[in-house]
Design an enzyme around this catalytic site. Structure first.
Site, mmCIF file in Angstrom:
data_model
loop_
_atom_site.group_PDB
_atom_site.id
_atom_site.type_symbol
_atom_site.label_atom_id
_atom_site.label_comp_id
_atom_site.label_asym_id
_atom_site.label_seq_id
_atom_site.Cartn_x
_atom_site.Cartn_y
_atom_site.Cartn_z
ATOM 1 N N LYS A 123 2.128 4.609 1.647
ATOM 2 C CA LYS A 123 2.158 5.109 3.020
ATOM 3 C C LYS A 123 1.739 6.575 2.989
ATOM 4 C CE LYS A 123 5.600 5.624 6.685
ATOM 5 N NZ LYS A 123 4.709 6.252 7.614
ATOM 6 N N GLU B 157 0.866 -1.197 0.000
ATOM 7 C CA GLU B 157 0.000 0.000 0.000
ATOM 8 C C GLU B 157 0.886 1.225 0.000
ATOM 9 O OE1 GLU B 157 -2.275 -0.045 3.642
ATOM 10 O OE2 GLU B 157 -2.877 -2.106 3.269
ATOM 11 N N LYS C 170 2.263 -5.446 4.034
ATOM 12 C CA LYS C 170 1.579 -6.198 5.092
ATOM 13 C C LYS C 170 1.308 -7.601 4.593
ATOM 14 C CE LYS C 170 -0.855 -2.052 6.442
ATOM 15 N NZ LYS C 170 -2.088 -1.294 6.297
ATOM 16 N N CYS D 124 19.977 47.065 10.574
ATOM 17 C CA CYS D 124 18.927 46.647 9.641
ATOM 18 C C CYS D 124 19.350 46.948 8.203
ATOM 19 C CB CYS D 124 17.633 47.392 9.968
ATOM 20 S SG CYS D 124 16.350 47.150 8.731
ATOM 21 N N CYS E 164 14.471 44.204 13.739
ATOM 22 C CA CYS E 164 14.678 45.641 13.598
ATOM 23 C C CYS E 164 13.632 46.351 14.452
ATOM 24 C CB CYS E 164 14.534 46.052 12.131
ATOM 25 S SG CYS E 164 14.360 47.834 11.917
ATOM 26 N N LYS F 237 10.518 3.535 3.411
ATOM 27 C CA LYS F 237 10.402 4.981 3.189
ATOM 28 C C LYS F 237 11.312 5.405 2.044
ATOM 29 C CE LYS F 237 9.949 7.602 6.999
ATOM 30 N NZ LYS F 237 9.277 8.398 7.932
ATOM 31 N N CYS G 225 10.887 51.940 9.467
ATOM 32 C CA CYS G 225 11.715 51.071 8.612
ATOM 33 C C CYS G 225 10.991 50.802 7.287
ATOM 34 C CB CYS G 225 11.996 49.755 9.336
ATOM 35 S SG CYS G 225 12.836 48.559 8.298
ATOM 36 N N TYR H 197 -7.214 1.784 6.564
ATOM 37 C CA TYR H 197 -6.384 0.624 6.216
ATOM 38 C C TYR H 197 -6.527 -0.535 7.203
ATOM 39 C CZ TYR H 197 -3.125 3.469 9.089
ATOM 40 O OH TYR H 197 -2.549 4.243 10.064
ATOM 41 N N ASP I 227 1.194 10.232 4.401
ATOM 42 C CA ASP I 227 1.928 11.025 5.375
ATOM 43 C C ASP I 227 0.946 11.907 6.136
ATOM 44 O OD1 ASP I 227 4.079 11.831 6.736
ATOM 45 O OD2 ASP I 227 4.912 13.111 5.181
ATOM 46 N N GLU J 164 -5.508 6.877 8.367
ATOM 47 C CA GLU J 164 -4.692 8.076 8.446
ATOM 48 C C GLU J 164 -5.497 9.287 7.976
ATOM 49 O OE1 GLU J 164 -1.722 7.075 9.489
ATOM 50 O OE2 GLU J 164 -0.296 8.663 8.997
ATOM 51 N N CYS K 101 16.949 50.010 7.074
ATOM 52 C CA CYS K 101 16.943 51.357 7.666
ATOM 53 C C CYS K 101 18.164 51.627 8.537
ATOM 54 C CB CYS K 101 15.663 51.574 8.469
ATOM 55 S SG CYS K 101 15.595 50.559 9.951
#
Ligand code: IVH
Length: 683
Positions: free
Chosen positions: A133, A131, A306, A424, A442, A330, A448, A243, A135, A193, A427
């Site tokens: 995976k 399957e 699996k 900065c 800054c 992975k 600025c 799943y 995320d 998931e 400025c």
């Protein structure tokens, strides 16, 4: 599609034969059927408009007959309930994780190990299911007599958090399993998931202030599942892939068959799993998806293998953390080597200094990269980075690649340390590093130029006041010439002043003034977001506009009062208080008021022209700036209708990238076809 072919049926038919209960039941079934067609099968039969009409009918009926409201009603998907705390729940059996590997060799070892162990048990043939995976975030759903009664996070595996109200808003989580409701099946558990499609991830990030953007879709999902306001969760439009199924009476002992069962019950199970009799098929699957996965609308970071025979799952058992019958392969993150030429320092609208790496352009995961944020100086130190270093950049879950390490053994002789600037870059004010913060900043908030420019661009951005004629170069000039010191000054610009700018004719000057004029009609909620208060994104602005319906009440709210607003924690509350206690706020408020900007929710809502009146519009392919729902709303607000299929009667087809058969058909029928840009200009 009986319901739709009988307009006004519900209210009229109730009085004669059908009872409200029956009508409501029918409506619910019909809505869930269309939900499934749209989200799981991707074969919608209704336009968004018609779908919303059904839902509105149901909501109206349920208001009229509150005693008929049930937790499995699709009206519950729009959210609205506020959860203050997510109580802990015990899992019926531990939610395990998977052991991971980045090596196909180890996958082969895993298969051999499983074979050997099973041979000892007298089992000869073994097959694996491969399957994708996903995320995202693992969750468990509990159905009692077919009705979703509880949804929980994994937590530590034994005990998770009850997030049922939030999970109910996810369209691909069935609230009711019809087949089981009728057979009185008892308790069934489904695991899977929750994830976010790339398109939705980008849309959500665009609505967040820069300082709070999510790094990747997984973080965005985890954050969204823990929101207190379920209506906001609904707006995040997350998805669920199932799943695992446990507890059905006639449960099959093949994993593949259980996936098919889940699918029959109405779950999305991922479109791409397959049975692998041996290692070659597994390797094929892994190799195929290593490239193809970039084309999927969601992120996958690997492949899960699996054992297909569930009886053998028990035989093999599990270690403390993961089962012996499964493994996750992975994909290695995509990496590339390049050279760090320079580091520049950007000044954000809040004064934060961000170091940005300028890199030798390099191709990674399908796009050329020449810049990458280094976040702050702690990060530069952590990486041990020096100018001109050879570096490795990586793209994994993140959309934007990041520098992951230097190659010290290849450090050139001219490598130089990267020092924080003392003043900065915009400025020249000496920088400060507030205690407990990782970034330099800054302190010259009011004067600025870079901060003013950042504030004005944020104010004008699409999700704020949406003043499209105000681009980067124009704002730069306005600030440099001292014509504006902040967003409110935009509304006092004169045509003659604009005419003094480079490449600015009379016509463009008038366009800009016209766009500013129109922006006065935007909502109070947008204005709150446009102010650019630290940590206040579109969603927070919406909550604030409801809790404090005018700027006067908002600026008087105490920290404690603000902290009672859903999803506003102490940090955001503090930031709001700080914003309104700045010395410059009273004069800004006065300017906003005299500019006629919407300072309360009761002021007229956004006015839009009705230039789509009578026009039927079809969207096909992927749009870069809108998702389908937003695009459809824009058309409908303007009096148009959105349809799902092309015919001679279709007024206009908006073709995004990868438009396919519908575009072909439109061209064949001679229907007007426009690009997304053209559509935008029509708006
Ligand atoms: S099965 C006991 N299948 O990845 C086995 N997990 O790194 C339970 N995941 O904990 C997990 N896609 O959160 C399985 N097709 C898939 C998956 C998947 C993503 C997640 C899950 C798991 C983690 C392991």
């Amino acid at each position: 599609m009986g319901i739709l072919s009988r307009p006004k049926t519900f209210f009229s038919s109730m009085t004669d034969s059908t009872s409200p209960r029956e009508t409501i039941t029918q409506l619910r079934r019909e809505i869930e059927r269309h939900n499934h067609l749209y989200y799981v099968e991707a074969k919608p039969e209704l336009t968004d408009f018609d779908f919303d009409r059904l839902l509105e009918q149901l909501i109206a009926l349920e208001r009229q007959f509150p005693e008929l409201l049930l937790p499995d009603s699709p009206s519950q998907r729009v959210g609205g309930s506020i959860t203050k705390a997510f109580p802990p729940v015990q899992h019926r059996e531990p939610m395990l994780s998977l052991s991971n590997t980045y090596s196909t060799l180890e996958v082969e070892e895993f298969v051999n190990r499983v074979k050997k162990l099973l041979l000892l048990e007298g089992v000869e043939e073994q097959e694996m299911v491969a399957e994708l995976k996903f995320d995202g975030v693992a969750i468990s759903l509990l159905y009692r007599d077919g009705i979703l009664v509880r949804g929980a996070t994994r937590g530590d595996g034994r005990q998770g958090d009850d997030i049922t109200a939030n999970l109910r808003t996810i369209p691909t989580i069935p609230l009711r399993l019809n087949a089981l409701a009728e057979s009185g099946e008892g308790e069934v558990e489904v695991r899977g998931e929750v994830f976010m499609r790339k398109e939705d991830f980008e849309r959500i990030n665009e609505n967040r202030p820069e300082e709070d953007r999510f790094a990747n879709p997984r973080n965005a999902t985890a954050g969204s599942l823990k929101l207190q306001d379920s209506a906001e969760v609904a707006r995040r439009r997350m998805c669920f892939v199932a799943y695992y199924l446990k507890g059905l009476h006639d449960e099959s002992t093949a994993h593949l068959r259980r996936l098919a069962l889940l699918s029959q019950l109405g779950f999305f199970t991922g479109d791409h799993y397959r049975l692998c009799p041996g290692v070659p098929e597994i390797n094929d699957f892994i190799a195929r998806w290593s490239e193809e996965r970039w084309k999927l609308p969601y992120e996958t970071d690997g492949v899960v293998l699996k054992l297909n025979d569930v009886v053998c799952w028990q035989k093999l058992g599990a270690t403390a953390k993961s089962p012996r019958w499964a493994i996750a392969y992975k994909y290695p993150a995509q990496q590339a080597r390049t050279v760090l030429h320079n580091v520049i320092f950007q000044v954000g609208r809040l004064g934060t200094i961000t170091p940005v790496a300028e890199l030798e352009p390099v191709l990674i995961a399908g796009s050329t990269v020449s810049r990458s944020t280094l976040h702050n100086f702690d990060e530069i130190e952590r990486l041990g980075l020096m100018l001109h270093d050879r570096v490795i950049i990586e793209k994994s879950g993140e959309v934007i690649p990041k520098v992951v390490r230097t190659i010290p053994e290849e450090r050139p002789a001219d490598a130089e340390p990267i020092l924080p600037p003392s003043s900065c870059p915009s400025c020249q004010t000496p920088l400060v590093r507030p205690e407990n913060e990782v970034s330099y900043s800054c302190p010259n908030e009011e004067e600025c130029p870079a901060q003013i420019k950042g504030r004005v661009l944020h104010f004008a951005s699409r999700n704020a006041m949406d003043i499209q004629t105000l681009g980067d170069a124009l704002v730069e000039q306005l600030v440099a010439k001292g014509l504006i010191k902040g967003p409110a000054d935009l509304y006092f610009l004169q045509e003659e002043e604009l005419a003094t700018l480079d490449r600015m004719g009379k016509k463009s000057a008038q366009n800009i003034l016209g766009a500013l004029e129109k922006s006065r009609e935007k909502s109070y909620e947008r204005l709150l977001y446009a102010l650019g208060i630290r940590h206040v994104g579109r969603a927070t602005a919406r909550e604030l506009s409801q809790a404090c319906p005018s700027i006067d009440t908002l600026q008087q709210a105490t920290e404690e009062q603000l902290a009672t607003v859903p999803d506003i924690g102490p940090v955001v509350a503090r930031s709001i208080i700080d914003y309104f206690s700045r010395g410059s706020w009273p004069s800004l408020l006065a300017k906003l008021r005299s500019a006629g900007l919407p300072l309360s929710a009761s002021e007229p809502k956004e006015q839009v022209n009705k230039n789509f009146e009578g026009l039927t519009v079809l969207f096909t392919g992927a749009l870069a700036h809108y998702d389908r729902q937003q695009a459809a709303e824009l058309v409908m607000e303007r009096g148009g209708r959105v349809v799902g299929s092309v015919s001679k009667k279709t007024g206009m087809v908006v073709a995004g990238s990868d438009a396919g058969s519908k575009l072909q058909k439109a061209l064949k029928l001679g229907v007007r076809v426009v690009t997304e840009d053209e559509f935008e200009s029509m708006l």
